[in-house]
Design a protein around this motif. Structure first.
Motif, PDB file in Angstrom:
ATOM      1  N   THR A 237     -11.014 -33.174   4.762  1.00  0.00           N
ATOM      2  CA  THR A 237     -10.762 -34.541   4.344  1.00  0.00           C
ATOM      3  C   THR A 237     -10.013 -34.965   3.293  1.00  0.00           C
ATOM      4  O   THR A 237     -10.009 -34.300   2.418  1.00  0.00           O
ATOM      5  N   ASN A 247     -11.968 -45.556   3.664  1.00  0.00           N
ATOM      6  CA  ASN A 247     -10.986 -44.741   4.685  1.00  0.00           C
ATOM      7  C   ASN A 247     -10.809 -43.431   3.959  1.00  0.00           C
ATOM      8  O   ASN A 247     -10.866 -43.282   2.799  1.00  0.00           O
ATOM      9  N   LYS A 249      -8.785 -39.569   5.611  1.00  0.00           N
ATOM     10  CA  LYS A 249      -7.790 -38.650   6.676  1.00  0.00           C
ATOM     11  C   LYS A 249      -8.655 -37.538   6.878  1.00  0.00           C
ATOM     12  O   LYS A 249      -9.105 -36.895   5.920  1.00  0.00           O
ATOM     13  N   THR A 251      -8.512 -34.196   9.107  1.00  0.00           N
ATOM     14  CA  THR A 251      -7.845 -33.060   9.669  1.00  0.00           C
ATOM     15  C   THR A 251      -8.323 -32.006  10.231  1.00  0.00           C
ATOM     16  O   THR A 251      -9.156 -31.376   9.409  1.00  0.00           O
ATOM     17  N   SER A 288      -9.407 -46.306  11.592  1.00  0.00           N
ATOM     18  CA  SER A 288      -8.951 -47.575  10.758  1.00  0.00           C
ATOM     19  C   SER A 288      -7.755 -48.351  11.360  1.00  0.00           C
ATOM     20  O   SER A 288      -7.375 -49.288  11.129  1.00  0.00           O
ATOM     21  N   SER A 308      -4.861 -34.707  13.078  1.00  0.00           N
ATOM     22  CA  SER A 308      -5.187 -35.696  12.042  1.00  0.00           C
ATOM     23  C   SER A 308      -5.721 -37.034  12.539  1.00  0.00           C
ATOM     24  O   SER A 308      -4.915 -37.659  13.505  1.00  0.00           O
ATOM     25  N   GLU A 310      -7.001 -41.143  11.022  1.00  0.00           N
ATOM     26  CA  GLU A 310      -7.597 -42.059   9.770  1.00  0.00           C
ATOM     27  C   GLU A 310      -8.894 -42.710  10.236  1.00  0.00           C
ATOM     28  O   GLU A 310      -8.936 -43.503  11.233  1.00  0.00           O
ATOM     29  N   ASN A 312     -12.586 -44.745   9.028  1.00  0.00           N
ATOM     30  CA  ASN A 312     -13.330 -45.788   8.115  1.00  0.00           C
ATOM     31  C   ASN A 312     -14.806 -45.437   8.284  1.00  0.00           C
ATOM     32  O   ASN A 312     -15.314 -45.448   9.108  1.00  0.00           O
TER      33      ASN A 312
END
Length: 528
Positions: A237, A247, A249, A251, A288, A308, A310, A312
């Motif tokens: 992350t 937020n 990311k 992966t 997100s 990946s 994104e 929240n």
């Protein structure tokens, strides 16, 4: 005769009043103000090496903890016990339950003394690769029972791998064979078991089995009878720590373990639903932007790839790991649909939020060697529990002082009450810094500071102090001893007045008696 008796009674009454007066004065002089401080008590327990232990299926290991008496009280703690909370089901306790109770008694702990306590645990065979939160209870005589949480990593039992060639031979032997030597069925059935990921950012391997979507078990996935396997080898992350309300990311690292190419890959993430009511219920993680589906063109044989997204994290999430399910759909070189699934566990952190009330300092100025009482309240406004909260007061003009508050639950209030002793004369009000330290569930220590001012003056003798006391302060403070003395003086004066009246009355009575005696004697003389 009567006059002598009455005089003696009056003298005794006067003596009793004088004795009572002297007794009250002696009791008054014995009165002294006292300040009683209650020492806070606390026991700290930590994993000895401060690391999260890792167990394997069937493995027996010793887990050692260090218990410390951090109460600051000179009175020792007796009958200190540490008890693991086994819970009510296997979902919260990953070890074999081999005893009715695992409680350990450490005996007596002096102030500042530490002792080690060890437990032998054996991981169950059916436990998946995951992370468990275990609770340990600490208690002592006369102390409120405390609770501390620790993490432990578990590793699932390795899957038994089968030899494809032996399976094919066994399958062909069981099938009917015609005279031309052709087998009626040269394929075989294979099924695979999906395992949960451990949920750690260090890339622990996770197996994800495949099953075809055509109602079969995957035997038609390719001409040679094997099913292509795509597994999750780990995830990461960005940022590394996922905070509630922020937020991040995600992966996910994938690997194609088969010797054939897989393509047309579709992945979908499903987060658990969190919330206390219908209005606030929603997935713990939401994209997100966009949707929760991800597409990958292909992965070469024995190749790797990353996907990946994104996400929240909800602002009201509790501080704990949250599991996410990952479903996979892809095709082998023969365009046969294959499905798989896996899960990952994402730890969510909540920021500690708290506030202090204004300091109450009494008095604002002290002399060297004297003490001032400092009080304030700690309001835990966050969603996490604060463990082992301690306040330390430091300044160049005072002696260092520590106060142990203990654990403060979310939404609760902790009281800070300290006595600061003057050490050196200050040039006016000087700064005193209060440093508040606390631990999270993992034992990580955080600190924050708050300043106050306190003036330290030279030590003066009692006569100088009495001369320097302002008139207003004298009026404000209640003069206990002078009031008692005034009351006693008034009582003495009243007693003297009463005695004088009694003596005057007695004198009048005696004169009247003498006059009667003379009259009687005169009458007797006349008769004679």
């Amino acid at each position: 005769m009567q006059r002598a008796i009455k005089k003696e009674a009056g003298d005794n009454y006067l003596k009793r009043i004088v004795v009572a007066f002297l007794a009250v004065i002696m009791m008054t002089t014995m009165l002294r103000p006292q300040i009683v401080q209650a020492a806070s008590a606390g026991i700290i327990i930590k994993s000895k090496d401060n690391k999260v232990p890792t167990y394997k299926a069937g493995e027996k290991k010793t887990w050692t903890f260090t218990v410390t008496n951090h109460s600051g009280n000179q009175i020792p703690m007796n009958n200190v016990t540490v008890t693991p909370d086994l819970g009510d089901n296997n979902d919260v306790w990953p070890f074999k339950t081999e005893m009715q109770s695992y409680q350990k008694n450490l005996g007596t702990l002096e102030n500042g003394e530490s002792k080690d306590v060890s437990f032998d645990f054996t991981q169950r065979e059916d436990v998946p690769t995951s992370r468990y939160t275990l609770k340990f209870k600490i208690a002592a005589d006369g102390q409120e029972e405390a609770e501390k949480q620790f993490y432990v990593n578990t590793t699932a039992k390795p899957e038994q791998k089968s030899d494809n060639k032996n399976n094919k031979a066994d399958k062909n032997t069981d099938n009917n064979v015609d005279n031309n030597g052709k087998g009626a069925d040269s394929g075989y059935n294979a099924s695979y078991q999906s395992l949960d990921a451990g949920g750690y950012s260090n890339g622990d391997a996770v197996y994800s089995g495949g099953v075809s979507d055509g109602g079969s078990d995957g035997s038609e996935a390719s001409g040679n009878g094997s099913v292509p396997r795509v597994i999750v080898t780990g995830f990461s992350t960005d940022p590394a720590e996922v905070r509630a309300g922020s937020n991040f990311k995600l992966t996910i690292h994938l690997k194609n373990t088969s010797k054939m190419k897989v393509s047309n890959m579709l992945f979908d993430l499903a987060a658990p639903t969190e919330g206390s009511d219908e209005q606030s219920t929603s997935p713990a993680f939401l994209p997100s932007s966009g949707a929760s589906s991800m597409y990958l063109d292909s992965i070469a044989p024995n190749g790797t790839a990353d996907i990946s997204i994104e996400l929240n994290a909800k602002a009201d999430l509790l501080q704990k790991p949250y599991s996410m399910d990952l479903s996979m759909k892809y095709e082998d070189p023969n365009a046969t649909q294959v499905e798989g699934s896996s899960s990952i566990s994402i730890p969510v952190k909540q920021d500690a939020r708290f506030e202090f009330s204004d300091f109450e300092i009494s008095p604002q100025s002290i002399a060297v060697g004297e003490e001032a009482n400092v009080m304030c309240s700690l309001y835990n406004l966050g969603r996490i529990k604060l463990y082992n909260v301690k306040a330390t007061f430091e300044g160049k003009n005072i002696k260092k002082s520590e106060v142990f508050i203990g654990n403060v639950e979310s939404g609760a209030t902790g009281s800070i009450d300290a006595m600061l002793e003057g050490k050196k004369v200050s040039d006016g009000p000087s700064k005193v810094t209060m440093t508040l330290s606390y631990e999270d569930e993992s034992g990580n220590i955080s600190k924050t500071t708050k300043d106050l001012t306190l003036e330290v003056t030279e030590k003066m003798d009692d006569e100088a102090v009495a001369a320097d006391v302002p008139e207003e302060e004298t009026q404000k403070s209640f003069p206990v001893i002078p009031v008692v003395i005034v009351v006693l003086v008034i009582a003495a004066v009243a007693a003297v007045v009463i005695l004088k009246k009694r003596k005057k009355k007695q004198l009048a009575e005696s004169e009247e008696e003498e006059l009667l005696d003379e009259l009687e004697r005169s009458s007797e003389d006349e008769h004679q």
